[in-house]
Write a protein that holds these residues in place. Sequence first.
Motif, short mmCIF file in Angstrom:
data_model
loop_
_atom_site.label_atom_id
_atom_site.label_comp_id
_atom_site.label_asym_id
_atom_site.label_seq_id
_atom_site.Cartn_x
_atom_site.Cartn_y
_atom_site.Cartn_z
N SER A 1 -5.17 -5.49 -8.27
CA SER A 1 -5.98 -5.54 -7.06
C SER A 1 -5.61 -6.77 -6.23
N PHE B 1 0.69 8.16 -3.50
CA PHE B 1 -0.60 7.79 -4.06
C PHE B 1 -1.61 7.60 -2.93
N ASP B 2 -2.87 7.91 -3.19
CA ASP B 2 -3.89 7.72 -2.16
C ASP B 2 -4.54 6.35 -2.24
N GLU B 3 -3.99 5.45 -3.08
CA GLU B 3 -4.49 4.08 -3.20
C GLU B 3 -3.32 3.20 -3.64
N PRO B 4 -3.40 1.88 -3.39
CA PRO B 4 -2.30 0.99 -3.80
C PRO B 4 -2.16 0.96 -5.32
N ARG C 1 -9.91 -1.41 -12.53
CA ARG C 1 -9.95 -0.11 -11.87
C ARG C 1 -9.02 0.87 -12.56
N PRO D 1 -3.93 4.58 -10.66
CA PRO D 1 -3.76 5.53 -9.55
C PRO D 1 -3.05 6.80 -10.04
N THR E 1 -3.29 -1.93 -13.77
CA THR E 1 -4.08 -2.45 -12.65
C THR E 1 -4.68 -3.81 -12.94
N GLU F 1 0.80 -1.22 0.00
CA GLU F 1 0.00 0.00 0.00
C GLU F 1 0.83 1.27 0.00
N ASN F 2 2.15 1.15 0.00
CA ASN F 2 3.00 2.34 0.09
C ASN F 2 4.04 2.35 -1.02
N ARG G 1 -7.45 -5.09 -0.44
CA ARG G 1 -7.53 -3.69 -0.87
C ARG G 1 -8.89 -3.11 -0.50
#
Length: 348
Positions: free
Chosen positions: A343, A336-339, A315, A318, A275, A182-183, A347
């Motif tokens: 997916s 980023f505000d999302e991974p 999706r 990002p 994605t 996630e980071n 998540r």
Amino acid sequence: MNLPDEAVTDDLYANPGLPAHEWRPTDVDPKLEKRAERQVATMFGLSAVCTILLLVAYFTVGKEDTFAGFGAQNLALGLTLAGALLFIGIGTIQWARKLMADHEIVEMRHPAASSQDDREATIAALNAGLEESGIGRRPLVRNSLLGAVGLLGLPAIVLLRDLGPTPNQVADAQDYPGAGIENTIWEEGTRVVRDVVGTPIRAGDLQIGDLVNAEPESLYNGGPDGEPLEGVVLQIAKSKAAVVVVRMEPDEITPAPGRENWNVDGITCYSKICTHVGCPISLYERTTHHLLCPCHQSTFDLADAGKVVFGPAARPLPQLPLAVDSEGYLVAQGDFDEPVGPSFWERG
């Protein structure tokens, strides 16, 4: 040669018939039948023992242990799992050969679409076969089989442990920048630099229609404390932080809600990682602002918040929020505000 109608008959070829049925020893001798039943149950019992030994080996044999030059744990797990499956197979074959009915059956050819009577007859035959298998009246065989097959589910549950730590566990256990799914190593004020060469990108140098493959400057000058990123840490950081920077007319951009200030004079930045299954993408169609993944043709509209317009991706890409520093170079407003990437089940 055409035969006259009266010559077309089913009696052109003699029916060869079937040889006389030969009874097996277990069909005529109750003692041999019971002996065969115990043999089958023994095979299923040995399968259960192998499954239990597999679990014992998993928890007691160390990963570093060796046997005859081989990894002892892998060898033990492989042999016990093979034994568990092998004994179930042997037991099932013995059951079929010695205890199930073995009457010869002739099946006549018939049209593909069976009549209702044929369907009912088939169901009746299946029920008869189930009865003749003896599973209902042979509790020893039935229960030993259920026990062996049921125990085989335990290794699958136990071995799920080896799928590895969760994303949050990785992030908590590792101290390098951007650890965890996630980071990434993007953070507020990090300059956006060109991939490979590492030179910063001045907003005024980009022309309408330009696409630049980019990375965070910290890949080249080190982490927050200036230490250079090396080895696996460098590869992990680069695989998640890769981005594409494009410039288009500002009035052609449809920002996502809450992202109105993420662009700089028509310059926008998205993750380079598809994605769908995580392929790196940079095939850009200038006139439509579409970014195409060459692997499975997922297509993203960079003018419309990176939304998927074609292909299997589920999706949007990002988006990285951009700004400019005091020298006019592009910098990130934060991570980023999302991974990024494909997916995964955790998540949110």
